[in-house]
Every structure is written in structure tokens, then in C-alpha cells.
Write an enzyme that holds these catalytic residues in place. Structure first.
Site, short mmCIF file in Angstrom:
data_model
loop_
_atom_site.label_atom_id
_atom_site.label_comp_id
_atom_site.label_asym_id
_atom_site.label_seq_id
_atom_site.Cartn_x
_atom_site.Cartn_y
_atom_site.Cartn_z
N TYR A 91 132.86 39.68 79.98
CA TYR A 91 131.85 39.00 79.37
C TYR A 91 131.11 38.13 80.23
O TYR A 91 131.33 37.05 80.61
CB TYR A 91 132.45 38.02 78.07
CG TYR A 91 133.20 38.98 77.12
CD1 TYR A 91 133.11 40.26 77.05
CD2 TYR A 91 134.14 38.10 76.32
CE1 TYR A 91 133.48 40.98 76.04
CE2 TYR A 91 134.80 38.82 75.29
CZ TYR A 91 134.56 40.09 74.97
OH TYR A 91 135.31 41.08 74.25
N GLY A 125 124.56 37.15 61.05
CA GLY A 125 123.68 36.40 60.07
C GLY A 125 123.46 37.06 58.92
O GLY A 125 123.12 36.46 57.85
#
Ligand SMILES: NC(=O)c1ccc[n+]([C@@H]2O[C@H](COP(=O)([O-])OP(=O)(O)OC[C@H]3O[C@@H](n4cnc5c(N)ncnc54)[C@H](OP(=O)(O)O)[C@@H]3O)[C@@H](O)[C@H]2O)c1
Length: 287
Positions: free
Chosen positions: A53, A217
């Protein structure tokens, strides 16, 4: 926060996924640290990360370093926090993701993660993704050695199919504690792996549980049943989604990603949301 188990460790029923704080679109460090602190304040005791990451080639382990920094600067107690990292995936820095499941790479990756996390032993080390060039038993066999040497306390796998789960369990001599696979309203093809983990009593950590960065979202507009159930409870569709995942099996521990304190605070309330059998059936049917 309610708890679940990974191996012999009790963890919060909702973990924090660290990826959005370190890859494309990541926030500045202050906001990331505030997000991790908000998770800890909300009772989160599981943080998922990986050496891969990061964004640029020269910053392998960006997320692990960030988590180490946030834990060190947290005013409260962090003794019970389980940091779960992974090795075997790489990002050359051009936006792509590659794999290396060779024993040599996994060993080096684990050593580097240990240093970045500032730990003597990694709480949970997961083999990130099968490498078609390396026999699976060889990659997982390296986890056995790392366990025996005390470099990792628990071992898990990720992106595994049922056959690989059974094989990893055998190679690890029953010491396989977790499987981390993609699972969300949008992506449900890991049902067989989830069922197998339930049968074997192995923790199942759904990744991208809200549909993934950039899509999470909009969960409620893509899957209107989640928005409707959310409306009835006066909460977010994301909270409903996490409660739905938790209701699937007692071995499930979702790890929603976050890059803002508000989102992880909302996600951390999911274990307290009770959904009726009728609502769960409706969400199951929503495609
Ligand atoms: N093993 C693997 O191969 C693999 C692959 C991918 C991911 N993972 C792990 O799984 C974790 C989760 O997956 P993900 O981050 O890809 O996707 P995700 O959890 O489905 O979505 C992450 C996004 O959800 C938003 N979000 C979180 N809680 C919310 C809420 N309550 N309301 C509204 N929005 C909310 C966050 O927004 P903000 O950014 O605005 O906070 C974040 O950007 C990763 O962080 C990583 O640790 C593992």
C-alpha cells in the site's frame, strides 16, 4: 465495540482498512493520522495494511509506516491493537500491481515490515495473493517458518479459492487463522470461501466491503435496497452494508477502508445495528 475472534485474539467486529490512506487519491499525513486515531477512539482494534500500500516505487510500506506513526502518537492504550499486514504483492510505481510469492521475497518482505512496524513479531501476517509461478504450498510454507521463528504470531491468506484454503490449512498444520477475500454487495463470488471459513472456524475478512475506493460513497444509489433499509433505520447505506456482512457469519470481520475520520466513525457503529431477517433477505436478494 462488539468483538469477534481472529485465531486466539479478540478484535473489534469492524476493522480499519489502511489502503485509501496510501494509494492513488490519498490524503495528507495529518488527515490519515487523524483517521487512524478516530478509529482507535471508536474502539477499532484491528488495522489491515500491506507493504504494497504505497504509490511510488521508493516508498514501499508507506501505509505500514503511517500506522506505526499513528499508533506511537496515540494518547490512549494501543496494546490490544492487532496490526494485520501482508506480503507477496508489489507495486513497481507505474500504477500496476505485481506478485512475488517466492520464499526469498516473502522472508525479505516480512523482515522489512517488522522494521517499519517497529515490532518484534507481526500480529497477523497474510500471504497477499497467489503467485502462479510459485507452488502455493511453497509460499504458504514460508509462513510456517516465520511462525516457528516467532517473526509472526498468526498467519493468514488472501485472494484464495476453497482449494487453496484447504491446502493452506494443511500446510500450516491447522494454524491458518484468516482468509481475506473480496466481498461486497457488488462482488459476491467469494460465497463458497465464506462458507468454508464458517465451517472451519477461520476468520473471513471481506476486502472492499463497500464496493471499493471511489465506489463506496455511491453504494446506496447502485443498490437501492441498502438505501431503503438505511432510511428506515435513519443511518447510512454503508453502515447497513457492514451490518449485513456481519450477519452473514460469526467469522466475518469487515475491514472498510477510510481516509477520513467521519467515515470510519460511521462504519464502527455497524455492529450495533440489528437488521431483521426480512431486511437481511432483501439485502441478500439485491443485485
Ligand atoms: N487483500 C487484498 O487483495 C485487498 C484488496 C483491496 C483492499 N484490501 C483491504 O481492504 C480494505 C477495504 O477495501 P477498500 O478500501 O478497497 O474499499 P472499501 O472499504 O469498500 O471502500 C473504501 C472507501 O469507503 C469509504 N467509506 C468507508 N466507510 C464509509 C462510510 N461509513 N460511509 C461512506 N463512505 C465510507 C471511504 O471513504 P473516505 O476515503 O472518504 O474515508 C473509503 O475511501 C482496504 O483498505 C485494504 O486494507 C485488500
Amino acid at each position: 465495540m462488539r468483538t469477534r475472534r481472529i485465531g486466539d485474539v479478540e478484535v473489534s467486529a469492524i476493522g480499519l482498512g489502511g489502503m485509501p490512506m496510501s494509494i492513488e487519491g490519498r490524503p495528507d499525513e495529518a488527515r490519515s493520522v487523524a483517521t487512524i486515531h478516530a478509529a482507535l477512539d471508536a474502539g477499532v482494534t484491528l488495522i489491515d495494511t500491506a507493504d504494497a500500500y504505497h504509490l511510488y516505487a521508493g516508498e514501499v510500506g508507506h501505509n505500514e509506516s503511517l500506522i506505526a506513526k499513528a499508533l506511537a502518537s496515540y494518547a490512549g492504550d494501543t496494546d490490544r491493537v492487532l496490526v494485520a499486514t501482508k506480503g507477496g504483492h508489489l507495486r513497481p510505481g507505474d500504477g500496476s500491481w505485481t506478485v512475488d510469492g517466492s520464499p526469498q521475497h516473502l522472508r525479505e518482505a516480512c523482515e522489512a515490515s517488522l522494521k517499519r512496524l517497529g515490532m518484534e513479531s507481526i500480529g497477523l501476517y497474510q500471504f497477499h495473493r497467489p503467485d502462479p509461478r510459485v507452488p502455493y504450498a511453497e509460499s504458504v510454507g514460508t509462513l510456517v517458518e516465520l511462525l516457528d521463528e516467532g517473526k509472526i504470531r498468526m498467519a493468514g491468506i488472501s485472494n484464495a479459492d476453497p482449494q487453496q484454503i484447504r491446502q493452506a490449512k494443511e500446510v500450516l498444520g491447522g494454524r491458518l487463522v484468516s482468509v481475506q477475500n473480496q466481498f461486497s454487495p457488488r462482488f459476491r463470488s467469494s460465497e463458497p470461501e465464506l462458507d468454508l471459513c464458517t465451517e472451519l472456524g477461520i476468520a473471513f475478512l471481506p476486502w472492499s466491503p463497500l464496493g471499493g475506493i471511489g465506489r463506496a460513497g455511491d453504494l446506496g444509489s447502485g443498490f437501492t435496497a441498502f438505501a431503503e433499509v438505511a432510511k428506515a433505520h435513519g443511518c447510512s447505506p454503508q453502515r447497513v452494508c457492514l451490518a449485513w456482512l456481519l450477519a452473514k457469519s460469526p467469522v466475518v470481520v469487515p475491514i472498510p477502508g477510510a481516509s477520513r475520520p467521519e467515515t470510519i466513525r460511521d462504519s464502527a457503529t455497524a455492529p450495533d445495528l440489528e437488521l431483521s431477517a426480512e431486511e437481511l433477505a432483501r439485502l441478500d436478494a439485491a443485485r
